[in-house]
Design a protein around this motif. Structure first.
Motif, mmCIF file in Angstrom:
data_model
loop_
_atom_site.group_PDB
_atom_site.id
_atom_site.type_symbol
_atom_site.label_atom_id
_atom_site.label_comp_id
_atom_site.label_asym_id
_atom_site.label_seq_id
_atom_site.Cartn_x
_atom_site.Cartn_y
_atom_site.Cartn_z
ATOM 1 N N UNK A 171 -46.684 -15.264 38.840
ATOM 2 C CA UNK A 171 -46.634 -16.566 38.171
ATOM 3 C C UNK A 171 -47.294 -17.640 39.050
ATOM 4 N N UNK A 172 -48.618 -17.603 39.142
ATOM 5 C CA UNK A 172 -49.308 -18.525 40.056
ATOM 6 C C UNK A 172 -49.279 -19.970 39.568
ATOM 7 N N UNK A 173 -49.157 -20.888 40.500
ATOM 8 C CA UNK A 173 -49.256 -22.311 40.182
ATOM 9 C C UNK A 173 -50.729 -22.695 40.079
ATOM 10 N N UNK A 174 -51.073 -23.647 39.210
ATOM 11 C CA UNK A 174 -52.459 -24.124 39.158
ATOM 12 C C UNK A 174 -52.859 -24.736 40.497
ATOM 13 N N UNK A 175 -54.046 -24.388 40.970
ATOM 14 C CA UNK A 175 -54.516 -24.875 42.265
ATOM 15 C C UNK A 175 -55.887 -25.528 42.105
ATOM 16 N N UNK A 176 -56.024 -26.721 42.659
ATOM 17 C CA UNK A 176 -57.304 -27.435 42.682
ATOM 18 C C UNK A 176 -57.844 -27.414 44.103
ATOM 19 N N UNK A 177 -59.008 -26.804 44.295
ATOM 20 C CA UNK A 177 -59.632 -26.767 45.614
ATOM 21 C C UNK A 177 -60.373 -28.076 45.869
ATOM 22 N N UNK A 178 -60.265 -28.562 47.090
ATOM 23 C CA UNK A 178 -60.966 -29.787 47.480
ATOM 24 C C UNK A 178 -62.026 -29.440 48.518
ATOM 25 N N UNK A 179 -63.274 -29.707 48.181
ATOM 26 C CA UNK A 179 -64.381 -29.348 49.057
ATOM 27 C C UNK A 179 -64.858 -30.570 49.841
ATOM 28 N N UNK A 180 -65.563 -30.298 50.936
ATOM 29 C CA UNK A 180 -66.144 -31.385 51.727
ATOM 30 C C UNK A 180 -67.149 -32.151 50.869
ATOM 31 N N UNK A 181 -67.251 -33.428 51.088
ATOM 32 C CA UNK A 181 -68.108 -34.260 50.251
ATOM 33 C C UNK A 181 -69.556 -33.794 50.260
ATOM 34 N N UNK A 182 -70.064 -33.361 51.418
ATOM 35 C CA UNK A 182 -71.459 -32.948 51.491
ATOM 36 C C UNK A 182 -71.702 -31.581 50.875
#
Length: 245
Positions: A171-182
């Protein structure tokens, strides 16, 4: 030739059952709550997150959805888009560590959004859109734990987090990956748009369905093996029938 026909029927039955099992597993693997797009640039502003909630029950409708936003790395300026048939309740929480922005210091942020009043019937899904003013810059991902309640009283807790390198939990939770701006241009991540681009939505969809596609390939392999077994049975039957009793 009767032996060949019997063998072919058995091989066909086994192949069909194996393929059906693979397809069923693929359906289960993709039927969890997800967030789209699945990645944004750190510190992105004025964007939209879409929480997709599928109904995985056969006899009950989804009647309540609760999404919990992290407060250790808060999402600022949250606004909920109206959804026909649904009412949204937004809960704010005092931040332990205030966030300094160009517009001043933020001391509270949204910690929970609860949708009620509507329903998601079996075999359907609903998209819930949430706009944000700014994403955090001091973390690599955001986890949005979610509770999904059905009309029969059952609640599915999409709260499990996978450790790096581990398989996806049940039952995975939704995950949003945050990448480096460049890296935003290379990754195709919308850095500061009002809504996700088509390319981003496509990339998110590809990511969420990767498990299902892998299982689909396995199904094709099963089919090929079944056909090979059938061909072998035919050759063996013919050679066996040519020998004297």
């Amino acid at each position: 030739m009767s032996r060949v026909r019997i063998t072919l029927r058995r091989v066909g039955a086994v192949t069909a059952l194996a393929a059906a099992g693979v397809l069923a597993a693929a359906g289960i693997a993709s039927a969890h709550v997800t967030v789209h797009p699945d990645s944004y640039a750190k510190g992105a502003t004025d964007g939209v997150l879409t929480f997709r909630v599928p109904n995985e029950e056969d006899t009950a409708s989804t009647t309540k959805v609760q999404v919990f936003l992290p407060t250790d790395h808060p999402v600022l300026g949250v606004l909920v888009s109206p959804r026909d048939g649904w009412s949204a309740k937004v809960t704010n929480t005092k931040l332990k560590t205030p966030v300094k922005t160009d517009d001043g210091t933020i001391t509270d942020a949204v910690s929970e959004i609860t949708w009620t009043g509507g329903k998601i019937d079996p075999g359907h899904y609903e998209d819930f859109d949430v706009a944000f003013g700014q994403l955090p810059e001091d973390t690599g991902q955001l986890t949005f734990k979610t509770l999904q309640t059905y009309s029969d009283g059952k609640t599915v807790r999409w709260i499990e987090e996978a450790a790096q390198g581990d398989e996806e939990p049940e039952n995975p939770a939704p995950v949003l990956k945050l990448t480096a701006k460049n890296e935003s241009d290379e990754a195709g991540v919308p850095a500061a748009s009002a809504s996700p681009s088509k390319a981003s939505v496509s990339a998110a969809s590809d990511s969420s369905d990767s498990t299902a596609r892998g299982l689909g390939v396995a199904g094709l392999v099963v089919g090929v093996l079944g056909l090979a077994a059938a061909a072998f049975a035919i050759v063996r039957g013919r050679s066996g029938g040519s020998r004297p009793e």
